[in-house]
Enzyme design. Structure first.
Site, PDB file in Angstrom:
ATOM      1  N   ASP A 159      -3.614  53.834  25.107  1.00  0.00           N
ATOM      2  CA  ASP A 159      -3.957  52.441  24.794  1.00  0.00           C
ATOM      3  C   ASP A 159      -2.754  51.554  25.090  1.00  0.00           C
ATOM      4  O   ASP A 159      -1.624  52.033  25.180  1.00  0.00           O
ATOM      5  CB  ASP A 159      -4.355  52.295  23.318  1.00  0.00           C
ATOM      6  CG  ASP A 159      -4.730  50.860  22.968  1.00  0.00           C
ATOM      7  OD1 ASP A 159      -5.580  50.281  23.666  1.00  0.00           O
ATOM      8  OD2 ASP A 159      -4.148  50.295  22.014  1.00  0.00           O
ATOM      9  N   SER A 160      -3.003  50.265  25.174  1.00  0.00           N
ATOM     10  CA  SER A 160      -1.925  49.307  25.395  1.00  0.00           C
ATOM     11  C   SER A 160      -1.019  49.159  24.171  1.00  0.00           C
ATOM     12  O   SER A 160       0.046  48.567  24.274  1.00  0.00           O
ATOM     13  CB  SER A 160      -2.524  47.948  25.756  1.00  0.00           C
ATOM     14  OG  SER A 160      -3.374  47.502  24.718  1.00  0.00           O
TER      15      SER A 160
ATOM     16  N   CYS B 172      -8.320  51.717  25.644  1.00  0.00           N
ATOM     17  CA  CYS B 172      -8.126  50.285  25.890  1.00  0.00           C
ATOM     18  C   CYS B 172      -9.207  49.764  26.834  1.00  0.00           C
ATOM     19  O   CYS B 172      -9.394  50.294  27.939  1.00  0.00           O
ATOM     20  CB  CYS B 172      -6.747  50.086  26.506  1.00  0.00           C
ATOM     21  SG  CYS B 172      -6.379  48.396  26.981  1.00  0.00           S
TER      22      CYS B 172
ATOM     23  N   GLU C 248      -3.424  40.878  14.980  1.00  0.00           N
ATOM     24  CA  GLU C 248      -2.047  41.394  14.908  1.00  0.00           C
ATOM     25  C   GLU C 248      -1.183  40.613  13.926  1.00  0.00           C
ATOM     26  O   GLU C 248      -0.093  41.047  13.565  1.00  0.00           O
ATOM     27  CB  GLU C 248      -1.428  41.443  16.310  1.00  0.00           C
ATOM     28  CG  GLU C 248      -2.197  42.422  17.198  1.00  0.00           C
ATOM     29  CD  GLU C 248      -1.399  43.048  18.331  1.00  0.00           C
ATOM     30  OE1 GLU C 248      -0.375  42.466  18.721  1.00  0.00           O
ATOM     31  OE2 GLU C 248      -1.822  44.125  18.806  1.00  0.00           O
TER      32      GLU C 248
ATOM     33  N   CYS D  44     -13.245  45.173  22.896  1.00  0.00           N
ATOM     34  CA  CYS D  44     -11.789  45.160  22.696  1.00  0.00           C
ATOM     35  C   CYS D  44     -11.468  46.017  21.488  1.00  0.00           C
ATOM     36  O   CYS D  44     -12.185  45.978  20.482  1.00  0.00           O
ATOM     37  CB  CYS D  44     -11.304  43.728  22.480  1.00  0.00           C
ATOM     38  SG  CYS D  44      -9.558  43.598  22.052  1.00  0.00           S
TER      39      CYS D  44
ATOM     40  N   HIS E 191      -9.403  45.777  19.151  1.00  0.00           N
ATOM     41  CA  HIS E 191      -9.063  45.121  17.887  1.00  0.00           C
ATOM     42  C   HIS E 191     -10.266  44.556  17.125  1.00  0.00           C
ATOM     43  O   HIS E 191     -10.177  44.300  15.929  1.00  0.00           O
ATOM     44  CB  HIS E 191      -8.098  43.966  18.140  1.00  0.00           C
ATOM     45  CG  HIS E 191      -6.713  44.384  18.513  1.00  0.00           C
ATOM     46  ND1 HIS E 191      -6.453  45.244  19.555  1.00  0.00           N
ATOM     47  CD2 HIS E 191      -5.510  44.061  17.979  1.00  0.00           C
ATOM     48  CE1 HIS E 191      -5.145  45.425  19.649  1.00  0.00           C
ATOM     49  NE2 HIS E 191      -4.545  44.714  18.713  1.00  0.00           N
TER      50      HIS E 191
HETATM   51  N1  I24 Z   1      -2.810  45.127  13.384  1.00  0.00           N
HETATM   52  C1  I24 Z   1      -2.487  45.300  14.662  1.00  0.00           C
HETATM   53  N2  I24 Z   1      -1.297  45.025  15.199  1.00  0.00           N
HETATM   54  C2  I24 Z   1      -0.341  44.539  14.399  1.00  0.00           C
HETATM   55  C3  I24 Z   1      -1.853  44.640  12.615  1.00  0.00           C
HETATM   56  C4  I24 Z   1      -0.594  44.335  13.059  1.00  0.00           C
HETATM   57  N3  I24 Z   1       0.141  43.867  12.032  1.00  0.00           N
HETATM   58  C5  I24 Z   1      -0.668  43.882  10.948  1.00  0.00           C
HETATM   59  N4  I24 Z   1      -1.868  44.347  11.305  1.00  0.00           N
HETATM   60  N5  I24 Z   1       0.875  44.267  14.903  1.00  0.00           N
HETATM   61  O1  I24 Z   1      -3.407  45.814  15.515  1.00  0.00           O
HETATM   62  C6  I24 Z   1       1.157  44.518  16.259  1.00  0.00           C
HETATM   63  C7  I24 Z   1       2.500  44.015  16.547  1.00  0.00           C
HETATM   64  N6  I24 Z   1       3.153  44.913  17.454  1.00  0.00           N
HETATM   65  C8  I24 Z   1       4.536  44.477  17.606  1.00  0.00           C
HETATM   66  C9  I24 Z   1       5.280  45.407  18.500  1.00  0.00           C
HETATM   67  O2  I24 Z   1       5.205  46.745  18.040  1.00  0.00           O
HETATM   68  C10 I24 Z   1       3.878  47.208  17.857  1.00  0.00           C
HETATM   69  C11 I24 Z   1       3.090  46.296  16.998  1.00  0.00           C
HETATM   70  C12 I24 Z   1      -4.594  46.386  15.014  1.00  0.00           C
HETATM   71  C13 I24 Z   1      -4.321  47.714  14.349  1.00  0.00           C
HETATM   72  C14 I24 Z   1      -5.436  48.648  14.533  1.00  0.00           C
HETATM   73  C15 I24 Z   1      -5.253  49.943  13.811  1.00  0.00           C
HETATM   74  C16 I24 Z   1      -3.034  44.503  10.453  1.00  0.00           C
HETATM   75  C17 I24 Z   1      -3.384  45.962  10.260  1.00  0.00           C
HETATM   76  C18 I24 Z   1      -2.472  46.913   9.813  1.00  0.00           C
HETATM   77  C19 I24 Z   1      -2.853  48.241   9.625  1.00  0.00           C
HETATM   78  C20 I24 Z   1      -4.146  48.625   9.916  1.00  0.00           C
HETATM   79  C21 I24 Z   1      -5.055  47.690  10.394  1.00  0.00           C
HETATM   80  C22 I24 Z   1      -4.643  46.367  10.560  1.00  0.00           C
HETATM   81  F1  I24 Z   1      -1.209  46.572   9.562  1.00  0.00           F
HETATM   82  F2  I24 Z   1      -5.507  45.479  11.015  1.00  0.00           F
HETATM   83  N1  DGL Z   2      -6.315  47.249  23.871  1.00  0.00           N
HETATM   84  C1  DGL Z   2      -6.706  45.982  24.466  1.00  0.00           C
HETATM   85  C2  DGL Z   2      -8.205  46.025  24.839  1.00  0.00           C
HETATM   86  O1  DGL Z   2      -8.979  46.749  24.268  1.00  0.00           O
HETATM   87  C3  DGL Z   2      -6.439  44.813  23.555  1.00  0.00           C
HETATM   88  C4  DGL Z   2      -4.971  44.510  23.382  1.00  0.00           C
HETATM   89  C5  DGL Z   2      -4.289  44.113  24.646  1.00  0.00           C
HETATM   90  O2  DGL Z   2      -4.565  43.021  25.196  1.00  0.00           O
HETATM   91  O3  DGL Z   2      -3.482  44.900  25.140  1.00  0.00           O
HETATM   92  O4  DGL Z   2      -8.610  45.329  25.733  1.00  0.00           O
END
Ligand code: I24
Ligand code: DGL
Length: 265
Positions: free
Chosen positions: A9-10, A72, A151, A184, A186
């Site tokens: 995945d990305s 992804c 995120e 997607c 997410h």
């Molecule tokens: N969920 C995602 N990405 C994040 C996040 C989150 N922060 C809180 N939650 N951060 O994706 C990504 C930021 N990057 C920065 C660079 O390093 C890597 C990360 C979705 C997660 C899918 C499992 C909310 C959150 C969480 C735990 C589980 C689920 C969730 F913290 F939505």
């Molecule tokens: N994993 C990507 C997708 O499902 C979403 C996050 C990204 O843009 O890299 O398209």
């Protein structure tokens, strides 16, 4: 077969697919690689996504994976066909399983798809949907605000609802679309918000869940299922910051993952 299944995945979003895979295939061993360093892929040109995806695949091939799951949607949209042509193991993406489930579910074949800019621009979903059934109305919509929203940890509440409503507003003019594909990684995390905005009449399809069903069928068909006694020890790799990845992954799975490492591709 005593070999692991690779999942790429990305970044961290593919953990939604990995969790579903582990739930449906509890005896299989998985190796996950998330390219968090270069995430997001959704706003990158096809050629970049292609190069990065191959780098991930080449890394996982060292672990003698028996099958590859491209979790992804963006990577699936741009690179799946090429991977299938060049690898001698089964390769499964997230688009076809979601498309097939949507066609099975829909009563009127008016199907919506939401995803990243790359996924929507590639037209991969309409192509695959029309391959399966030629008379489908596909309504595609890029929702670039939704990955950053998730995120930030905004998964519910008024502000999340506002952003989802705004993102999905082009669908307001479309009468009786009865099925919506979450194209997607997410989006399953904000499924309740999306359901609320779309209304209860719309059936939501989560590509990840459908993919796990397909993986199970393909393993079984190719006689690749593991049938021994060992407990699987999954491995998780990130190209980015280890602590951040661990934090998100542990909280998502609800326990401390024993093997998480940061790698350079
Ligand atoms: N969920 C995602 N990405 C994040 C996040 C989150 N922060 C809180 N939650 N951060 O994706 C990504 C930021 N990057 C920065 C660079 O390093 C890597 C990360 C979705 C997660 C899918 C499992 C909310 C959150 C969480 C735990 C589980 C689920 C969730 F913290 F939505
Ligand atoms: N994993 C990507 C997708 O499902 C979403 C996050 C990204 O843009 O890299 O398209």
């Amino acid at each position: 077969m005593d070999q692991p299944i690779g999942v790429i995945d990305s970044g961290v979003g593919g953990l939604t697919v990995a969790k579903e895979l582990m739930r449906q295939l509890p005896r299989e061993e998985f190796i996950y690689l998330g390219d968090t360093l270069r995430c997001p892929y959704g706003s990158r040109p096809a050629e970049e996504v292609r190069i990065y995806t191959w780098e991930m695949v080449n890394f996982l091939m060292q672990y003698r994976i028996k099958m590859l799951v491209v979790a992804c949607n963006t990577a699936t949209a741009f690179v799946l066909d090429e991977l299938k042509q060049n690898l001698n193991i089964p390769v499964v993406g997230v688009i076809q399983p979601g498309a097939r489930a949507a066609i099975k579910t829909s009563q009127n074949l008016k199907i919506g798809v939401i995803g990243t800019t790359g996924t929507i621009q590639s037209k991969a979903y309409p192509d695959v949907l029309r391959d399966i059934h030629s008379e489908i109305d596909v309504y595609s919509l890029a929702c670039p605000q939704l990955v950053p929203m998730v995120e930030k940890g905004m998964l519910s509440g008024g502000e999340a609802e506002k952003i989802v409503e705004e993102s999905l507003s082009p669908f307001k003019d479309i009468q009786d679309m009865d099925t919506l594909i979450l194209g997607c990684t997410h989006y399953p995390l904000i499924r309740p918000v999306i359901q609320k905005v779309m209304g209860e009449e719309v059936t939501i399809i989560s590509s990840g869940e459908e993919t796990a069903r397909d993986v199970s069928a393909i393993l079984s068909y190719n006689d690749l299922l593991y049938n021994g006694e060992r407990k699987p020890s999954h491995k998780f790799f990130t190209t980015g910051n280890l602590a951040i990845f661990q934090h998100i992954a542990n909280s998502w799975f609800g326990y401390q993952l024993p093997f998480v490492k940061s790698v350079r591709l």
